[in-house]
Design an enzyme around this catalytic site. Sequence first.
Site, short mmCIF file in Angstrom:
data_model
loop_
_atom_site.label_atom_id
_atom_site.label_comp_id
_atom_site.label_asym_id
_atom_site.label_seq_id
_atom_site.Cartn_x
_atom_site.Cartn_y
_atom_site.Cartn_z
N TYR A 159 0.85 -1.19 0.00
CA TYR A 159 0.00 0.00 0.00
C TYR A 159 0.89 1.26 0.00
O TYR A 159 2.11 1.17 -0.04
CB TYR A 159 -0.96 -0.04 1.18
CG TYR A 159 -2.01 -1.12 1.05
CD1 TYR A 159 -2.94 -1.11 0.00
CD2 TYR A 159 -2.07 -2.18 1.95
CE1 TYR A 159 -3.90 -2.11 -0.13
CE2 TYR A 159 -3.03 -3.19 1.84
CZ TYR A 159 -3.93 -3.15 0.79
OH TYR A 159 -4.87 -4.14 0.66
N ARG A 207 2.69 -0.77 11.16
CA ARG A 207 2.90 -2.06 10.51
C ARG A 207 3.83 -1.87 9.33
O ARG A 207 3.55 -1.10 8.41
CB ARG A 207 1.57 -2.67 10.03
CG ARG A 207 1.78 -4.13 9.60
CD ARG A 207 0.49 -4.90 9.43
NE ARG A 207 0.68 -6.26 9.93
CZ ARG A 207 -0.13 -7.28 9.65
NH1 ARG A 207 -1.19 -7.10 8.90
NH2 ARG A 207 0.12 -8.47 10.15
N ARG A 301 -5.35 -16.04 10.34
CA ARG A 301 -6.27 -16.95 9.63
C ARG A 301 -6.88 -18.00 10.55
O ARG A 301 -8.04 -18.36 10.40
CB ARG A 301 -5.56 -17.63 8.45
CG ARG A 301 -5.01 -16.65 7.42
CD ARG A 301 -6.07 -15.91 6.67
NE ARG A 301 -5.66 -14.54 6.37
CZ ARG A 301 -6.39 -13.64 5.75
NH1 ARG A 301 -7.61 -13.95 5.35
NH2 ARG A 301 -5.94 -12.43 5.53
#
Length: 320
Positions: A159, A207, A301
């Site tokens: 990003y 992050r 997950r």
Amino acid sequence: MTLKNRLVMPPMATSRSEDNGKVSKGILDYYDEKTKGGYISLVIIEHSFIAQQGKASDKQLSIADNSLVEDLKELATIIHKNGSKTVMQINHAGSATDNKITGVDIVGPSAVPNPRTGNLPRELTEKEINEVIESFKDAALRVKNAGFDGVEIHSAHGYLLNQFFSPLSNKRIDQYGGDVLGRIKIHLEIIKAVRNAVGDSYPILLRLGASDYMEGGSTIEDSKIAALAFEKAGVDILDISGGFCGYTVPGSKVQGYFSSLTEGIKEVVSIPVILTGGITEAQAAEKLLLEGKADLIGVGRAIYKDSKWAQDAIESIKSE
């Protein structure tokens, strides 16, 4: 911020928001289910866009407008009532989106194709970079006003901020390009602006996509320089993941596959470091902590698939 254990639920996009990025009943129910019992010490809410230009996908959560704060308060309250702490992750997608989603120009640090998507952005001007910094600052203040325990700045997974960090996508020859310190200048200015907005005692996480795992991309050596600068700038926790490789390491199946990155970063900083990546067993998480690979463990997950994972994991460790 005091955490009851070292288990973190990392940000995972649910695509459950309403069309305008507003909190939906589906999002409230999802986080309520995941945090029942308070077994997860810290929940990082999925990446939320700071401006329309930075929207990554349909049904993505938004933090781009003051009108969203009241509904976000309800989300923070639910998680707190269940016994967990929570921070919001704020993000600008840069060239990792397209104008069918944003309705406006696709932008990036340089006019080069995005290594993940192939999208060709328009290069941001310095004036526009200042506008991005302001958008991050405003978003962080909304997070605080909504009652969250901290805010996480997203610079991973290809990003916008990760695009500035990576030499694959940042070819600028001005103050926002060049060596590592040039490529993280925007990060340092965002951290400063956010800190000024939220105050000295409010936790700021970042992050970092600490390696692209691609030829010519960012490396752990780059990330050590960046991590030290982020700590000095006022970041309280570093949350380590991948860069343009995304949230996986090509060809690796081990639990905690970013552990070489967190281990390297822990050599140079004294603030806590979060490790995520393929961790599915409580014993594997405990081993990574005992080996000093990280200070906090993100399990994504496995918790996404099984809402009782955290309870089972905590109870299994206690019974050993």
